[in-house]
Design a protein around this motif. Sequence first.
Motif, PDB file in Angstrom:
ATOM      1  N   LEU A 138     -18.558  61.234  67.221  1.00 41.35           N
ATOM      2  CA  LEU A 138     -19.106  60.536  66.220  1.00 41.35           C
ATOM      3  C   LEU A 138     -19.457  62.220  65.664  1.00 41.35           C
ATOM      4  N   VAL A 139     -18.896  62.640  63.936  1.00 38.20           N
ATOM      5  CA  VAL A 139     -20.100  64.557  64.613  1.00 38.20           C
ATOM      6  C   VAL A 139     -20.050  63.622  62.789  1.00 38.20           C
ATOM      7  N   ASN A 140     -21.280  64.281  61.841  1.00 36.02           N
ATOM      8  CA  ASN A 140     -21.753  64.715  60.886  1.00 36.02           C
ATOM      9  C   ASN A 140     -21.420  66.144  60.476  1.00 36.02           C
ATOM     10  N   HIS A 141     -21.155  67.023  60.735  1.00 35.81           N
ATOM     11  CA  HIS A 141     -20.802  68.026  60.904  1.00 35.81           C
ATOM     12  C   HIS A 141     -21.482  68.989  62.127  1.00 35.81           C
ATOM     13  N   ALA A 178     -15.273  61.718  62.046  1.00 34.28           N
ATOM     14  CA  ALA A 178     -16.303  62.989  60.793  1.00 34.28           C
ATOM     15  C   ALA A 178     -16.558  62.081  60.036  1.00 34.28           C
ATOM     16  N   VAL A 179     -17.851  62.940  59.160  1.00 33.02           N
ATOM     17  CA  VAL A 179     -17.907  62.126  57.568  1.00 33.02           C
ATOM     18  C   VAL A 179     -16.932  62.527  56.435  1.00 33.02           C
ATOM     19  N   SER A 180     -16.239  63.817  56.684  1.00 32.41           N
ATOM     20  CA  SER A 180     -16.020  64.066  55.699  1.00 32.41           C
ATOM     21  C   SER A 180     -14.655  65.575  56.148  1.00 32.41           C
ATOM     22  N   GLN A 181     -13.903  65.449  54.991  1.00 33.53           N
ATOM     23  CA  GLN A 181     -12.875  66.541  55.652  1.00 33.53           C
ATOM     24  C   GLN A 181     -13.188  67.709  55.901  1.00 33.53           C
ATOM     25  N   SER A 182     -14.505  67.699  55.365  1.00 31.43           N
ATOM     26  CA  SER A 182     -14.880  69.434  55.579  1.00 31.43           C
ATOM     27  C   SER A 182     -15.629  69.308  57.209  1.00 31.43           C
ATOM     28  N   ARG A 198     -10.103  61.559  62.582  1.00 27.12           N
ATOM     29  CA  ARG A 198     -10.271  60.197  61.933  1.00 27.12           C
ATOM     30  C   ARG A 198     -11.906  60.543  61.338  1.00 27.12           C
ATOM     31  N   ILE A 199     -11.432  60.073  59.918  1.00 26.42           N
ATOM     32  CA  ILE A 199     -12.204  60.638  58.941  1.00 26.42           C
ATOM     33  C   ILE A 199     -12.906  59.269  58.409  1.00 26.42           C
ATOM     34  N   VAL A 200     -14.317  58.898  58.754  1.00 25.43           N
ATOM     35  CA  VAL A 200     -14.826  57.453  57.667  1.00 25.43           C
ATOM     36  C   VAL A 200     -16.012  58.257  57.262  1.00 25.43           C
ATOM     37  N   HIS A 201     -15.722  57.448  55.737  1.00 29.32           N
ATOM     38  CA  HIS A 201     -16.433  58.192  54.672  1.00 29.32           C
ATOM     39  C   HIS A 201     -18.410  57.312  54.930  1.00 29.32           C
ATOM     40  N   ASN A 202     -19.236  58.107  54.199  1.00 32.37           N
ATOM     41  CA  ASN A 202     -19.677  57.297  54.016  1.00 32.37           C
ATOM     42  C   ASN A 202     -20.414  55.869  53.087  1.00 32.37           C
ATOM     43  N   PHE A 377     -14.323  52.472  60.291  1.00 33.32           N
ATOM     44  CA  PHE A 377     -14.934  51.972  62.040  1.00 33.32           C
ATOM     45  C   PHE A 377     -13.884  51.432  62.764  1.00 33.32           C
ATOM     46  N   GLN A 378     -14.102  50.208  62.190  1.00 31.35           N
ATOM     47  CA  GLN A 378     -13.084  49.678  63.000  1.00 31.35           C
ATOM     48  C   GLN A 378     -11.704  49.332  63.274  1.00 31.35           C
TER      49      GLN A 378
END
Length: 399
Positions: A138-141, A178-182, A198-202, A377-378
């Motif tokens: 999992l990567v925030n940025h 990733a937490v965003s498209q960026s 895969r993107i999982v938003h806050n 996330f699941q």
Amino acid sequence: MPQRASALASGQKDSLSLPAQALTGSLPAQAPQAPLPRRITFLARRDVANRAAGGSELLIDRIADGLTAGGHEVTLVCGGPAAARDYRVVSAGGDAVHFLRARGTFAREVGDCDLLVEVCNGMPYLAPLWHRGPTLCLVNHVHTDLWQMRYPGPAARLGRRLEHWALAGTHRDNLMVAVSQSTASELRGIGVAADRIRIVHNGVEDPGPPLPEAKEPLFLAVGRLVEYKRIDLLLRLWERVRPVTGGRLVIVGDGPERERLEAMAGPAVTFAGRVSEAEKHRLMCEAWLLLHPSLVEGWGLVVTEAAARGTPAIGFDIPGLCDSIEGGRTGVLARGESSFAAAWCALSLSTERRAAMGRAAAQRATRFRWTATVRQFQDVAAEAVARAALRGRGRSGHG
């Protein structure tokens, strides 16, 4: 402000129900079905109770809480102090040394799990080198530019190379969250294959009943007081804006930069430090604008928290903030210091435009709830375990 209050009070049900895979823009060619992993362990730098905790720690806490409520057995192995939670939290040592002790702590305290989640925020744990079971990253940025800000030349270059190698190399067989498209774009930029992201938003909590906007101008900044949040820049711009707008600037948060920032602050600036959730709610409701001059973000959780309360944000047009702020609709994405100050003044003087942005921000924030984050996330967790099982069968077939 009645218009703002009514927009918040009306609310909307969460509409972000697409599978997490679909958020990347394309589904994997083969997405095998598998039961959800029951025992999930997170490796992360801090527990949410740590005084240095921020958005990354809150994200993991909300996911772990949601998974636990859903019947999963969740353990967090982290550095520094650990507080009691509904899920298990184990400290592997101090803020730096725990990176070296994480493997031993996992073996001693956890032993085995159905899925190991490495939260890589700069310094990696290199989990794929020592853990043979299903693993997710999992990567925030990606901290590419922050290494130079935090460390001298040789150390910065080493840290940057280690981070890039860990993400694109050691995790080459694993899915990346990733937490965003960026952030997804940053990962692609260092060599991570797009079909593994895969993107999982806050998310945010439902803020509850709104409070009215302050009668006098109130501007708010929220975040850890560290260099890359650039509160020093905000204080300099305040000297240009204050004669036009009047009012107060309130800075919520603590960190190593606080003493220096307090020394350079001009009139009508308040450093509130760490505040309760109730006080943060009050300030975000009363604020005319949220100001977020950060240099880099994965998402910008405080932007969405303020948006849920009908408060628009001004930030720079950078990765992360361009995901959490819809420029021109829920706030302003400035391209430079002068445009940041100009937007600050313009929105302060235009009640109608500020109210319209606040309504749009509140409406958009209904799409981002922690329940949706946990569901996303699941989905990825199940896919990660299924992919690992397929790889295992493939290897045994060639043995």
